[in-house]
Motif scaffolding. Structure first.
Motif, short mmCIF file in Angstrom:
data_model
loop_
_atom_site.label_atom_id
_atom_site.label_comp_id
_atom_site.label_asym_id
_atom_site.label_seq_id
_atom_site.Cartn_x
_atom_site.Cartn_y
_atom_site.Cartn_z
N GLU A 32 -8.54 -0.88 10.01
CA GLU A 32 -8.43 0.54 10.41
C GLU A 32 -8.26 0.72 11.91
OE1 GLU A 32 -10.74 2.79 6.78
OE2 GLU A 32 -11.22 3.27 8.86
N SER A 33 -8.59 -0.30 12.69
CA SER A 33 -8.37 -0.20 14.13
C SER A 33 -6.93 -0.55 14.49
CB SER A 33 -9.32 -1.16 14.86
OG SER A 33 -8.93 -2.51 14.65
N GLY A 34 -6.16 -1.04 13.50
CA GLY A 34 -4.78 -1.43 13.75
C GLY A 34 -4.61 -2.90 14.03
N LEU A 35 -5.71 -3.67 14.06
CA LEU A 35 -5.64 -5.10 14.33
C LEU A 35 -4.92 -5.81 13.18
CD1 LEU A 35 -6.51 -7.54 16.13
CD2 LEU A 35 -8.54 -7.70 14.66
N ILE A 36 -3.90 -6.59 13.51
CA ILE A 36 -3.14 -7.32 12.50
C ILE A 36 -3.96 -8.51 12.01
CG2 ILE A 36 -1.10 -8.74 12.07
CD1 ILE A 36 0.46 -6.93 13.90
N LEU A 37 -4.15 -8.59 10.70
CA LEU A 37 -4.93 -9.67 10.09
C LEU A 37 -4.04 -10.78 9.56
CD1 LEU A 37 -7.35 -7.35 8.08
CD2 LEU A 37 -7.77 -8.38 10.33
N GLU A 38 -2.88 -10.42 9.04
CA GLU A 38 -1.98 -11.40 8.45
C GLU A 38 -0.58 -10.81 8.39
OE1 GLU A 38 -1.03 -14.85 7.66
OE2 GLU A 38 -3.15 -14.68 7.12
N PRO A 51 -6.74 0.31 1.39
CA PRO A 51 -7.57 -0.74 0.79
C PRO A 51 -7.92 -0.42 -0.66
CG PRO A 51 -8.34 -0.24 3.00
CD PRO A 51 -7.29 0.78 2.68
N GLN A 52 -7.90 -1.45 -1.51
CA GLN A 52 -8.08 -1.25 -2.95
C GLN A 52 -9.42 -1.77 -3.47
OE1 GLN A 52 -5.20 0.07 -4.92
NE2 GLN A 52 -4.94 0.66 -2.78
N LYS A 53 -10.13 -2.54 -2.70
CA LYS A 53 -11.26 -3.33 -3.20
C LYS A 53 -12.33 -2.50 -3.90
CE LYS A 53 -14.38 -7.01 -1.73
NZ LYS A 53 -14.83 -7.83 -0.59
#
Length: 646
Positions: A237-243, A304-306
């Motif tokens: 949500e902060s915009g940080l790219i995870l993958e 997010p779906q979790k």
């Protein structure tokens, strides 16, 4: 960095991915490895390496998440190429075959060529081949007949597409193989379809791995309909790219693994704007503009779906099990009323119906309606498990029951369903040798595992399903008579889709379910709805669902029209009849305006037989133009039968 960087990278990455074709250099290098590194003799046999039943089960458990999506890809691919003589394989990252799809008329021939469950197709064992070379090179490849290293394998041709995980690892390979009768053109078709399926598998795998994260799918507006295009990015949500998906990963001028990179660093938009758009217009593409139409990209954002699973389960438990199956069709409703009365009785239920009529949905509804709903519902497809594995799958085994057995043994599906419901799909395909053992379960409520000396008591409700004529099979001695009378106490025949009086509601219901899955807002045009209701649907609801999911995937407007339907539907006899009838009804109009066939021919002639120019002249999409040219059998000096069929 700005958004123009991302859009240019997207175009560049797609071009490099789409241009990955086999080269003589790759085959030459593979032949060198086969002879000099692996010590293979081209005139000799492959190093025989076929996994045991327990080894296959172990690999399937280890690769469960990958196989969950790869199996769907294999099913989709087989539906498109199985009928023209292709065998579809799914292997793991080492080349071990974990899934096969083959039409029955070709099954024995492919097995004789080594294309069977458990067979290993690595370069080390087989030399140059589709699966093995794709794994080594980490690139798709097609290998045609004598391009294989071993002469023994030169009777086949194959197209192999490696499937990658989120860490650039090869999860496995989706492979299409034909026998020598198929030409390069058929192989090219299978290769391209396998590429589309593999990309979809990668996208679905990526999405599930990042179920708890925000995901954005980037695509060019002109290419967004293709399964083979687009790039995925997971972020918080902060915009940080995870993958980042592989289509972009190696093209980004930053190392996001070792430094903090935010979504706004590569797109010309803030993360707040992306998230706000996702909530305001769920499933709709957001156009990210960079001042030039060429550099525009479409972005689809998924929340997010979790945390959605638990509430959904809670809602399902409150339903009576048949809520989603009740219709206005009297035959279906009559079945439901009678099944409700039997749900809590110890009477085996047999569901009969054509493929795709929803037999498993009814079986699950019976379980959910019964007092056993808090226990397990275990389904097993008797036609989908090799004969060598079905015994251990159903009855389980003890430690040391056979070579390679797990140290603690395996429980088996029947005991897993203890207290609940066991659903045996395609019971007509169960081997005769196992029918006797199943009879003991039904008659005495006991299970004897492989390697065990003492049976275990089991309490299961048994529901069977088949599309076969079991009465005829009994007469032919291919199905045990005593087992047949054990399971047919309560037989229900589900009507095919073409005979249902509520087909309009079924089409709309399935369509609503499919658009809800992907989070888009679409409608069916009246013309499409009419056509879908008049189709014969040999694959019933399963085929309908596949057709609608295809339409949704390729439609980027607000309404699905005829051009969004798959070509396979237009080739069906029932749809051709609809168009013939429509042509007859509009004959007067055709005489006034000139029939459609003449219009197409005139457009061709006026543009010197240029297809692209003719499309523009009459304002018709190219896919629709070619479909109609093929339908009316229009041939020109520049268009051959091969072109029209390809």
């Amino acid at each position: 960095m700005g958004g123009h960087v991302a859009s240019n990278l997207l175009i560049e990455s797609q071009m490099s991915f789409d241009s990955m074709k086999q080269t003589k250099d790759r085959l030459t290098e593979s032949h060198y490895r086969s002879q000099n590194e692996y010590g293979l003799d081209c005139g000799g046999k492959a190093r025989e390496n076929v996994l045991t039943a327990s080894e296959i089960l172990e690999l399937k458990e280890k690769d469960a998440l990958f196989l969950k999506h790869a199996t769907l890809g294999a099913d989709w691919l087989h539906r498109h190429i199985g009928g023209i003589g292709f065998c579809t394989l799914v292997t793991d990252g080492m080349g071990a075959t974990l899934e096969t799809r083959t039409n029955k008329e070709y099954e024995s021939e492919f097995k004789a060529l080594g294309l069977r469950l458990g067979a290993c197709w690595s370069e080390k064992e087989q030399g140059t081949c589709g699966v093995g070379t794709a794994i080594v090179d980490k690139r798709p490849i097609s290998v045609y007949q004598n391009e294989h290293f071993l002469i023994a394998n030169q009777g086949i041709s194959c197209g192999a597409i490696p499937i990658f995980g989120t860490n650039d690892e090869v999860l496995g390979v989706l492979n299409a193989t034909s026998m020598s009768a198929a030409g390069r053109q058929s192989l090219a078709l299978a290769y391209n379809l396998a590429s589309q399926a593999a990309t979809r598998v990668e996208h679905d795998y990526f999405s599930e791995v990042h179920a708890a994260d925000w995901i954005i799918w980037l695509s060019n507006p002109s290419d967004g309909w293709s399964l083979g295009h687009g790039a995925l990015i997971a972020f918080d949500e902060s915009g940080l790219i995870l993958e980042v998906g592989k289509q972009l990963k190696h093209k980004l001028p930053v190392d996001f693994k070792n430094q903090a990179v935010h979504i706004q660093d590569i797109l010309n938009v803030s993360v707040a704007k992306l998230i706000d758009y996702a909530f305001a217009y769920p499933g709709s593409p957001m156009t990210i503009s960079n001042g030039s139409a060429i550099n525009n990209v479409h972005a689809r954002i998924r929340a997010p779906q979790k945390k959605q699973h638990q509430p959904l389960k809670h809602r399902e438990e409150k339903q009576d099990g048949f809520e989603n199956l009740t219709t206005s069709d009297p035959t279906v409703n009559n079945c439901i009323d009678r099944l409700k009365r039997l749900a809590n009785h110890s009477i085996p239920i047999l569901l009969h119906g054509e493929t795709g009529t929803g037999k498993e949905c009814f079986a699950k509804a019976i379980h959910d309606y019964s007092d056993r709903k808090s226990k397990s519902f275990v389904a097993i497809n008797c036609a989908g498990i090799p004969e060598s594995l079905i015994e251990s799958e159903l009855f389980g085994y003890k430690e040391g029951a056979f070579t390679g057995a797990k140290a603690k043994g395996s429980l088996g599906k029947i005991l897993q369903a203890n207290g609940g419901t066991l659903f045996l799909d395609e019971i007509g395909d169960m081997p005769l040798s196992l029918q006797t053992r199943l009879l003991r379960v039904l008659a005495e409520g006991e299970v004897l595992a492989l390697g065990a000396t003492t049976p275990e008591h089991v309490d299961v409700a048994v529901i069977c399903a088949t599309h076969r004529d079991l009465t005829q099979m009994v007469e032919e001695n291919t199905f045990r008579e005593d087992l047949y009378y054990r399971i047919n106490s309560a037989t229900f025949t589900l009507p095919p889709l073409r005979e249902r009086t509520d087909i309009v509601k079924v089409v709309q219901k399935v369509f609503n379910e499919e658009i809800k899955k992907v989070g888009v807002s679409l409608t069916l045009s009246d013309e499409v709805m009419k056509l879908l209701c008049q189709h014969s649907w040999p694959g019933n609801i399963r085929e309908l669902r596949n057709v609608l999911s295809f339409c949704i995937a390729v439609c980027f407007n607000n309404i699905i029209t005829l051009e969004h339907l798959p070509d396979s539907l237009f080739n069906s006899t029932s749809v051709k009849k609809v168009f013939r009838k429509k042509d007859q009804e509009n004959s007067a109009l055709s005489l006034e305006k000139g029939c459609e066939r003449d219009e197409l021919i005139n457009a061709y002639r006026r543009t010197n037989w240029s297809a692209s120019a003719a499309c523009k002249l009459i304002g018709m999409p190219r896919s629709t133009f070619y479909r109609k040219v093929k339908f009316y059998n229009i041939l020109s000096p520049n268009i051959t039968d091969t072109t029209l069929n390809g």
